[in-house]
Scaffold this motif. Structure first.
Motif, short mmCIF file in Angstrom:
data_model
loop_
_atom_site.label_atom_id
_atom_site.label_comp_id
_atom_site.label_asym_id
_atom_site.label_seq_id
_atom_site.Cartn_x
_atom_site.Cartn_y
_atom_site.Cartn_z
N UNK A 1 0.83 -1.20 0.00
CA UNK A 1 0.00 0.00 0.00
C UNK A 1 0.86 1.25 0.00
N UNK A 2 1.99 1.22 0.72
CA UNK A 2 2.90 2.37 0.75
C UNK A 2 3.51 2.61 -0.62
N UNK A 3 3.89 1.54 -1.30
CA UNK A 3 4.48 1.67 -2.64
C UNK A 3 3.48 2.27 -3.63
N UNK A 4 2.22 1.93 -3.46
CA UNK A 4 1.19 2.39 -4.40
C UNK A 4 0.88 3.88 -4.25
N UNK B 1 3.67 7.67 6.28
CA UNK B 1 2.22 7.50 6.23
C UNK B 1 1.77 6.06 6.45
N UNK B 2 2.70 5.13 6.59
CA UNK B 2 2.33 3.72 6.70
C UNK B 2 1.43 3.43 7.89
N UNK B 3 1.63 4.14 8.97
CA UNK B 3 0.84 3.88 10.17
C UNK B 3 -0.45 4.66 10.26
N UNK B 4 -0.85 5.30 9.14
CA UNK B 4 -2.07 6.11 9.13
C UNK B 4 -2.08 7.09 10.30
N UNK B 5 -1.14 8.04 10.30
CA UNK B 5 -1.00 8.95 11.44
C UNK B 5 -2.18 9.91 11.56
N UNK B 6 -2.26 10.52 12.73
CA UNK B 6 -3.25 11.56 12.97
C UNK B 6 -2.67 12.94 12.70
#
Length: 234
Positions: free
Chosen positions: A114-117, A147-152
């Motif tokens: 998902x990160x690569x995309x 952004x991998x961890x879906x930050x706030x």
């Protein structure tokens, strides 16, 4: 509720005061800029917020105090950083850099895809060493990793400095889209070049102190910055 709030923040290096009692609010759904000349304390403020330099003061994420937490715990709680200099592993591949990011965030390996995309060029270059990527590609990798961890809340230090105009435009579009999706974004930069069309509000930092807080986009913020620089050199 403001996603990220900072109050009474001080950073000292020996006897030198780099950040002097600053307060910042970074609301969700907006791009907040922290602008100031080189040496103003922008990077110190960002790093202190993430816990990677020693500081005093309050840092709250969605109302919860995190200033006593380790950098790793803050990251896992949703406070993400793209640091100046990117801090990639230059002798590892794109995929390996993302796998390390996933491991630090305690995410499954499948999150790498998902990160690569997020930036298609990363998928194309997944087997390339990070050190041979262009500056723009390296910055995309650093953003994708953050952004991998879906930050706030996402903190970006010198995001577009020195990059080609096309890459700057792509990153600025990404930043705007992230804010529009509800993320709280703080961009620290020496000026608004390349980001002026995505900034909603901001602060001007001079000699470690906030000298102006501005709502309403880049024009009033730029005016406040120019006035502050006139004071700074006067």
């Amino acid at each position: 509720m403001t996603a990220l709030e900072i109050a009474g923040l001080f950073v000292r290096y020996g006897g030198a005061l780099a950040v002097d009692d600053i307060a910042l609010s970074v609301p969700p759904g907006q791009v907040t800029a922290l602008v100031g000349p080189n040496g103003a304390g922008k990077s110190s403020a960002v790093l202190a917020t993430c816990g990677t330099v020693r500081s005093t003061g309050e840092v709250r994420l969605d109302g919860e105090r995190v200033d006593g937490w380790s950098p790793g715990r803050r990251t896992r709680a949703g406070l993400a950083l793209v640091p100046q200099g990117r801090q990639l592993f230059s002798r590892l591949t794109v995929r390996e850099n993302l796998l390390i990011g996933a491991d630090q965030l305690r995410l499954p390996a499948r999150s790498v895809a998902a990160a690569e995309e997020r930036f298609p060029i990363l998928a194309e270059r997944r087997s390339s060493l990070a050190g041979v990527l262009s500056g723009g590609e390296q910055q995309m990798l650093a953003v994708a990793r953050a952004l991998m961890g879906r930050p706030r809340a996402l903190l970006l230090d010198e995001l577009v400095t020195g990059l080609a105009p096309l890459i700057v435009q792509q990153l600025a579009t990404t930043v705007r889209a992230l804010a529009d999706d509800g993320l709280a974004v703080l961009v620290a930069a020496p000026d608004l070049v390349g980001l002026r069309d995505v900034v909603d509000r901001g602060y001007v930092l001079v000699r470690g102190r906030v000298v102006a807080e501005v709502e309403g986009g880049h024009r009033p913020l730029q005016s406040a910055y120019e006035r502050a620089l006139g004071l700074a050199v006067g």
